[in-house]
Motif scaffolding. Structure first.
Motif, PDB file in Angstrom:
ATOM      1  N   HIS A  41       0.892  -1.163  -0.207  1.00 24.53           N
ATOM      2  CA  HIS A  41       0.108   0.140  -0.037  1.00 24.53           C
ATOM      3  C   HIS A  41       1.044   1.249   0.057  1.00 24.53           C
ATOM      4  CE1 HIS A  41      -3.168   3.018   0.827  1.00 24.53           C
ATOM      5  NE2 HIS A  41      -2.551   3.188   2.132  1.00 24.53           N
ATOM      6  N   PRO A  42       1.789   1.340   1.026  1.00 27.01           N
ATOM      7  CA  PRO A  42       2.678   2.711   0.903  1.00 27.01           C
ATOM      8  C   PRO A  42       3.158   2.997  -0.475  1.00 27.01           C
ATOM      9  CG  PRO A  42       3.293   1.517   2.765  1.00 27.01           C
ATOM     10  CD  PRO A  42       2.350   0.552   1.947  1.00 27.01           C
ATOM     11  N   THR A  43       3.453   2.027  -1.293  1.00 26.16           N
ATOM     12  CA  THR A  43       4.124   2.378  -2.751  1.00 26.16           C
ATOM     13  C   THR A  43       2.895   2.272  -3.709  1.00 26.16           C
ATOM     14  OG1 THR A  43       4.841   0.007  -3.015  1.00 26.16           O
ATOM     15  CG2 THR A  43       6.521   1.820  -2.049  1.00 26.16           C
ATOM     16  N   GLY A  44       1.556   2.221  -3.376  1.00 27.20           N
ATOM     17  CA  GLY A  44       0.566   2.301  -4.341  1.00 27.20           C
ATOM     18  C   GLY A  44       0.089   1.128  -4.891  1.00 27.20           C
ATOM     19  N   GLY A  45       0.498   0.117  -4.095  1.00 28.84           N
ATOM     20  CA  GLY A  45      -0.239  -1.461  -4.490  1.00 28.84           C
ATOM     21  C   GLY A  45      -1.037  -1.919  -3.710  1.00 28.84           C
ATOM     22  N   LYS A  46      -1.599  -3.250  -4.071  1.00 28.99           N
ATOM     23  CA  LYS A  46      -2.856  -3.738  -3.449  1.00 28.99           C
ATOM     24  C   LYS A  46      -2.809  -5.182  -3.696  1.00 28.99           C
ATOM     25  CE  LYS A  46      -4.286  -0.432  -5.499  1.00 28.99           C
ATOM     26  NZ  LYS A  46      -5.352   0.616  -5.845  1.00 28.99           N
ATOM     27  N   SER A  47      -3.342  -6.025  -3.070  1.00 27.72           N
ATOM     28  CA  SER A  47      -3.681  -7.423  -3.253  1.00 27.72           C
ATOM     29  C   SER A  47      -4.914  -7.609  -2.474  1.00 27.72           C
ATOM     30  CB  SER A  47      -2.431  -8.245  -2.820  1.00 27.72           C
ATOM     31  OG  SER A  47      -2.241  -8.280  -1.511  1.00 27.72           O
ATOM     32  N   THR A  48      -5.420  -8.952  -2.903  1.00 31.05           N
ATOM     33  CA  THR A  48      -6.838  -9.155  -2.351  1.00 31.05           C
ATOM     34  C   THR A  48      -7.287 -10.439  -2.868  1.00 31.05           C
ATOM     35  OG1 THR A  48      -9.149  -8.372  -1.861  1.00 31.05           O
ATOM     36  CG2 THR A  48      -8.511  -8.474  -4.295  1.00 31.05           C
ATOM     37  N   THR A  49      -8.086 -11.398  -1.997  1.00 27.62           N
ATOM     38  CA  THR A  49      -8.864 -12.687  -2.426  1.00 27.62           C
ATOM     39  C   THR A  49     -10.139 -12.121  -2.929  1.00 27.62           C
ATOM     40  OG1 THR A  49      -7.848 -13.935  -0.624  1.00 27.62           O
ATOM     41  CG2 THR A  49      -9.699 -14.687  -1.625  1.00 27.62           C
ATOM     42  N   MET A  50     -10.788 -12.572  -4.046  1.00 28.34           N
ATOM     43  CA  MET A  50     -11.794 -11.882  -4.533  1.00 28.34           C
ATOM     44  C   MET A  50     -12.983 -13.194  -4.725  1.00 28.34           C
ATOM     45  SD  MET A  50     -10.574 -10.891  -8.346  1.00 28.34           S
ATOM     46  CE  MET A  50      -9.063 -12.030  -9.006  1.00 28.34           C
ATOM     47  N   PRO A  86       2.459  -0.695  -9.273  1.00 29.54           N
ATOM     48  CA  PRO A  86       2.871   0.252 -10.302  1.00 29.54           C
ATOM     49  C   PRO A  86       4.377  -0.512 -10.983  1.00 29.54           C
ATOM     50  CG  PRO A  86       2.442   1.611  -8.730  1.00 29.54           C
ATOM     51  CD  PRO A  86       2.432   0.527  -8.207  1.00 29.54           C
ATOM     52  N   ASP A  87       4.951  -1.144 -10.066  1.00 25.98           N
ATOM     53  CA  ASP A  87       6.233  -1.722 -10.651  1.00 25.98           C
ATOM     54  C   ASP A  87       6.162  -3.264 -10.437  1.00 25.98           C
ATOM     55  OD1 ASP A  87       9.125  -2.891 -10.259  1.00 25.98           O
ATOM     56  OD2 ASP A  87       9.518  -0.781  -9.547  1.00 25.98           O
ATOM     57  N   ASN A  88       6.481  -3.498 -11.979  1.00 21.87           N
ATOM     58  CA  ASN A  88       6.470  -5.185 -12.231  1.00 21.87           C
ATOM     59  C   ASN A  88       7.476  -5.980 -11.368  1.00 21.87           C
ATOM     60  OD1 ASN A  88       5.508  -6.988 -13.599  1.00 21.87           O
ATOM     61  ND2 ASN A  88       6.336  -6.313 -15.699  1.00 21.87           N
ATOM     62  N   ALA A  89       8.467  -5.300 -10.923  1.00 20.80           N
ATOM     63  CA  ALA A  89       9.463  -6.197  -9.911  1.00 20.80           C
ATOM     64  C   ALA A  89       8.856  -6.358  -8.638  1.00 20.80           C
ATOM     65  CB  ALA A  89      10.880  -5.493 -10.112  1.00 20.80           C
ATOM     66  N   VAL A  90       8.345  -5.232  -8.206  1.00 19.46           N
ATOM     67  CA  VAL A  90       7.773  -5.196  -6.955  1.00 19.46           C
ATOM     68  C   VAL A  90       6.301  -6.232  -6.712  1.00 19.46           C
ATOM     69  CG1 VAL A  90       6.385  -4.051  -5.149  1.00 19.46           C
ATOM     70  CG2 VAL A  90       8.303  -3.053  -6.168  1.00 19.46           C
ATOM     71  N   VAL A  91       5.645  -6.390  -7.689  1.00 12.76           N
ATOM     72  CA  VAL A  91       4.536  -7.265  -7.506  1.00 12.76           C
ATOM     73  C   VAL A  91       4.940  -8.693  -7.892  1.00 12.76           C
ATOM     74  CG1 VAL A  91       3.939  -7.237 -10.160  1.00 12.76           C
ATOM     75  CG2 VAL A  91       2.142  -7.637  -8.354  1.00 12.76           C
ATOM     76  N   SER A  92       6.054  -8.827  -8.695  1.00 18.19           N
ATOM     77  CA  SER A  92       6.450 -10.440  -8.717  1.00 18.19           C
ATOM     78  C   SER A  92       7.275 -10.709  -7.556  1.00 18.19           C
ATOM     79  CB  SER A  92       7.760 -10.322  -9.721  1.00 18.19           C
ATOM     80  OG  SER A  92       7.050  -9.904 -11.197  1.00 18.19           O
ATOM     81  N   GLN A  93       7.937  -9.752  -6.934  1.00 16.49           N
ATOM     82  CA  GLN A  93       8.442 -10.138  -5.375  1.00 16.49           C
ATOM     83  C   GLN A  93       7.398 -10.435  -4.316  1.00 16.49           C
ATOM     84  OE1 GLN A  93      10.816  -6.443  -4.610  1.00 16.49           O
ATOM     85  NE2 GLN A  93      12.315  -7.238  -6.428  1.00 16.49           N
ATOM     86  N   ALA A  94       6.257  -9.717  -4.622  1.00 16.20           N
ATOM     87  CA  ALA A  94       5.047 -10.008  -3.674  1.00 16.20           C
ATOM     88  C   ALA A  94       4.549 -11.384  -3.839  1.00 16.20           C
ATOM     89  CB  ALA A  94       4.192  -8.835  -3.788  1.00 16.20           C
ATOM     90  N   LEU A  95       4.366 -11.925  -5.003  1.00 12.05           N
ATOM     91  CA  LEU A  95       3.868 -12.931  -5.354  1.00 12.05           C
ATOM     92  C   LEU A  95       5.024 -14.083  -4.783  1.00 12.05           C
ATOM     93  CD1 LEU A  95       1.975 -14.964  -6.550  1.00 12.05           C
ATOM     94  CD2 LEU A  95       3.077 -14.563  -8.778  1.00 12.05           C
ATOM     95  N   GLU A  96       6.291 -13.871  -5.192  1.00 11.26           N
ATOM     96  CA  GLU A  96       7.312 -14.899  -4.454  1.00 11.26           C
ATOM     97  C   GLU A  96       7.159 -15.032  -2.966  1.00 11.26           C
ATOM     98  OE1 GLU A  96      10.932 -13.371  -5.875  1.00 11.26           O
ATOM     99  OE2 GLU A  96      10.559 -13.851  -8.003  1.00 11.26           O
ATOM    100  N   ARG A  97       7.107 -13.814  -2.269  1.00  9.01           N
ATOM    101  CA  ARG A  97       6.969 -13.921  -0.945  1.00  9.01           C
ATOM    102  C   ARG A  97       5.802 -14.671  -0.677  1.00  9.01           C
ATOM    103  NH1 ARG A  97       7.752  -8.487  -1.189  1.00  9.01           N
ATOM    104  NH2 ARG A  97       5.588  -7.835  -0.309  1.00  9.01           N
ATOM    105  N   PHE A  98       4.433 -14.513  -1.222  1.00  7.25           N
ATOM    106  CA  PHE A  98       3.469 -15.137  -0.984  1.00  7.25           C
ATOM    107  C   PHE A  98       3.720 -16.698  -1.282  1.00  7.25           C
ATOM    108  CE2 PHE A  98      -0.461 -17.558  -2.633  1.00  7.25           C
ATOM    109  CZ  PHE A  98      -1.085 -17.635  -1.451  1.00  7.25           C
ATOM    110  N   ILE A  99       4.253 -17.302  -2.227  1.00  7.50           N
ATOM    111  CA  ILE A  99       4.642 -18.575  -2.582  1.00  7.50           C
ATOM    112  C   ILE A  99       5.543 -19.302  -1.419  1.00  7.50           C
ATOM    113  CG2 ILE A  99       5.828 -20.240  -4.056  1.00  7.50           C
ATOM    114  CD1 ILE A  99       4.693 -18.217  -6.408  1.00  7.50           C
TER     115      ILE A  99
END
Length: 413
Positions: free
Chosen positions: A260-269, A294-307
């Protein structure tokens, strides 16, 4: 652009076509339920086809049902300037999401006809199939097939909740074609869309110049447990798939707040539990999740953290958890030249505007990896979208439609 600077679309005519569209699939609260490839979608497609043919366009449909209404240009082999969006809606959708982009494209062609303007390049209005993904997943299938990002066989085999395949649904409304356009036959894409967010409306800015897109990661998580009686089964012996799904949901929520602080978000829908009955612990849950930044690398890293957290979540819930399907799109900058045409038109016409990224998914995001692409956002009331009460006024959309006309002309003329 200056040659036709005084040209304006017929906004009353556009509003009339929007009103006619709003009669097809109308909900009790004044919105639309027009899921992809349903009878309602077939009806609006046939109305759109008639309008395009009356405007002198040649309609061609490809194998996934994408509709291309082509107005010829002076150069017989000239590459086509695409303009459009989608006519399908959410289950409880609004009257303008996507629809405005298609019918504004039609109005561009009608306006060119009104003034007898011949363009050097052909101009085509496109209606992409299944943009919303409300019936068939993933969303934006039509543009993914157009670009080759997904195979036609993959798309046609997708099923809805009733087990009907996309291919069978296409056949049912008679919109499985053999024609269409390819990316190598096209020059660019311009997509007009309501913002689906509150920024333009809150700031009273007349249009958004969309410079690129958030990076999106969508994925389906499967949680496997065991059935058992909700009464006698001891707590240590329970393998409740809903408990596993709850742990996954909380983990996804935590990541969203980290982004969130850098503009991102995630959810179960979405959650689908089986057997979903009284008295029985569920043994399977399928859940759909989404991450955006907004940053491709950041969202990829977030997915890796979840995995990386899956073993921990399995241990806590005593269930097996796996990602069994995923998709990604966005994360790109739109073409500087085409975006420049949009910005230049807005400035020449004296409209207030702001640069922005699209946070929602759009067909333009698939196309942008293959063709020079630009998007224009118009304000919508309160930013409300994917809702029956979604609303715009003529004053809201007129600047965006004017800019669309001038940007398309600047490229095609």
């Amino acid at each position: 652009m200056h040659r036709h600077a005084n040209l304006r679309p017929n906004m009353d005519r556009l509003w009339s076509t929007l009103a006619r569209s709003a009669e097809i699939g109308t909900t009790a609260r004044g919105g639309l339920r027009r899921l992809a490839l349903t009878a309602e979608d077939g009806e609006v497609r046939r109305v759109f086809q008639r309008w395009c043919e009356e405007a002198g366009c040649q309609l061609t449909v490809d194998g996934i049902g994408n509709m291309f209404a082509v107005r010829p240009g002076q150069e017989a082999d000239g590459k086509v300037v695409l303009v459009g969006s989608h006519l399908d809606t959410q289950i409880k959708g609004g009257r303008f999401d996507g629809i405005l982009g298609v019918l504004a494209g039609l109005e561009v062609i009608r306006t060119l006809n009104d003034h007898g303007i011949e363009t050097r390049l052909p101009v085509a209005v496109v209606n992409w199939t299944n943009e919303e993904g409300a019936r068939f997943e993933p969303p934006m299938i039509g543009s993914a097939i157009f670009t080759g990002d997904k195979s036609l066989d993959f798309a046609l085999s997708r099923t809805d909740k009733d087990g009907i395949t996309l291919g069978a649904a296409l056949d049912a409304i008679s919109f499985r074609g053999t024609g269409g356009l390819r990316p190598d036959q096209c020059d660019s894409l311009f997509e007009l869309h309501i913002e689906q967010g509150p920024r333009l409306d809150a700031a009273k800015i007349q249009l958004g110049v969309v410079t690129g897109a958030f990076a999106v990661r969508g994925f389906v998580v499967e949680v496997i447990g065991e059935t058992g009686h909700v009464g006698p089964t001891p707590m240590p012996d329970r393998h409740n798939a809903l408990v596993g799904a709850a742990h996954v949901t909380l983990a996804i929520e935590e990541i969203g707040w980290e982004l969130h602080p850098t503009g991102g978000k995630s959810t179960t829908m979405r959650l689908v539990a089986e057997p979903n009955l009284l008295g029985i612990l569920p043994d399977r849950v399928e859940m759909t999740c989404d991450m955006r930044h907004p940053d491709n690398a950041v969202v990829s890293q977030a997915l890796e953290r979840f995995i990386a957290r899956l073993p921990e979540l399995e241990a806590k819930s005593r269930c097996k958890i796996r990602i069994h399907e995923g998709w990604s799109y966005g994360g790109m900058a739109f073409d500087k030249d085409r975006v420049g045409l949009v910005r230049g038109a807005a400035e020449a016409l004296g409209y207030t505007h702001m640069d922005m990224l699209t946070e929602a998914g759009h067909d333009a995001m698939h196309v942008a990896n293959h063709l020079p692409t630009a998007m224009i956002f118009t304000p919508c009331e309160g930013g409300l979208s994917h809702n029956e009460l979604e609303n715009v006024t003529l004053a809201d959309i007129e600047p965006g439609v004017n800019v669309l006309l001038q940007a398309v002309l600047a490229r095609a003329a």
